[in-house]
Design an enzyme around this catalytic site. Structure first.
Site, PDB file in Angstrom:
ATOM      1  CB  SER A 179       1.698   2.275  -2.773  1.00 45.38           C
ATOM      2  OG  SER A 179       1.783   1.396  -3.846  1.00 45.38           O
ATOM      3  CE1 TYR A 222       6.562   1.554  -1.407  1.00 50.43           C
ATOM      4  CE2 TYR A 222       5.329   0.580  -2.596  1.00 50.43           C
ATOM      5  CZ  TYR A 222       5.607   1.656  -2.402  1.00 50.43           C
ATOM      6  OH  TYR A 222       5.314   2.852  -3.085  1.00 50.43           O
TER       7      TYR A 222
END
Length: 231
Positions: A133, A149
């Site tokens: 990401s 994350y």
């Protein structure tokens, strides 16, 4: 000639659309995710009947073995897309260490477990694509609450670079795509009300092409795939 591609996290979003696209192009897709019900829906939607659904949890060794056994029935793999992932948003000071462990287990160790198990099946000229990401891409815009994350996705980046070097001797390419805003359920959870400029189907088209052709141009690379950020 059709190829055989294994995709994790195929029950929704980008993994779902990528599976349908590759299958429509005549490739065999081994689609994995935890939800057997959603995988059945995926297989039903696949008009080509090229999708082989395999329900499994990447944090469970028995499920890793089950997925590997199905893949071995197809003799070898031309591609592996490690797309499955978990998300969590919470202030760093309030995020329990167990959350960091869980996200590392799913987002990083899941890739490690499955890739180690499938490595003997990856043929020369195959392509492993790890999905990270922009949260894990160095120098990109970051958002508060994403510490667990982002840390996990940054680990995927480092792992991919090393595997690109290590697998090169066997003729296997490994690349990492750091994906930005795509209109998925995960994005809606992270940024309620934000409308992404890219749909899961559009990213599925891009990812399908990349797993089939990207290794002709890249190996061991970390590539950002993003238009704009939530604000």
């Amino acid at each position: 000639m059709g190829k055989t591609i294994l995709i994790t996290g195929a029950s929704r979003g980008i993994g779902y659309e990528t599976s349908l696209k590759l299958a429509s192009l005549g490739h065999t897709v081994i689609a994995t995710a935890r939800s057997e019900e959603k995988l059945k829906k995926l297989a039903h939607e696949d008009k080509s009947k090229n999708i082989i659904p395999v329900a499994g949890d990447l944090t469970v060794e028995d499920d890793i073995q089950k997925i590997t056994e199905v893949a071995s029935e197809n003799n070898s793999l031309d591609g592996l897309i490690n797309n499955a992932g978990a998300f969590h948003r919470e202030a760093f000071s309030e995020t329990d260490l167990s959350v960091f462990r869980k996200l590392m287990d799913v987002n990083v160790f899941g890739i490690v477990r499955l890739t180690q198990a499938l490595q003997p099946l990856l043929k020369k000229g195959s392509h492993v694509v790890n999905i990270s990401s922009m949260s894990g891409f160095q120098g990109s815009l970051k958002f508060g609450g994403f510490s667990a994350y982002a840390a996990a996705k940054a680990a995927v980046v480092g792992l991919s670079e090393v595997l690109g070097a290590e697998f090169a001797n066997d003729g296997i390419a490994v690349n990492c795509l750091c994906i930005g805003a795509v209109q998925t359920e995960m994005l809606a959870e992270a940024f309620p009300g934000f409308e992404a400029p890219v749909s899961p189907a559009q990213m599925g088209d891009y990812l399908s092409n990349f797993v089939l052709t990207g290794h002709q141009f890249y190996n061991g690379k970390v590539l950002p795939v993003a238009l704009n950020d939530p604000s």
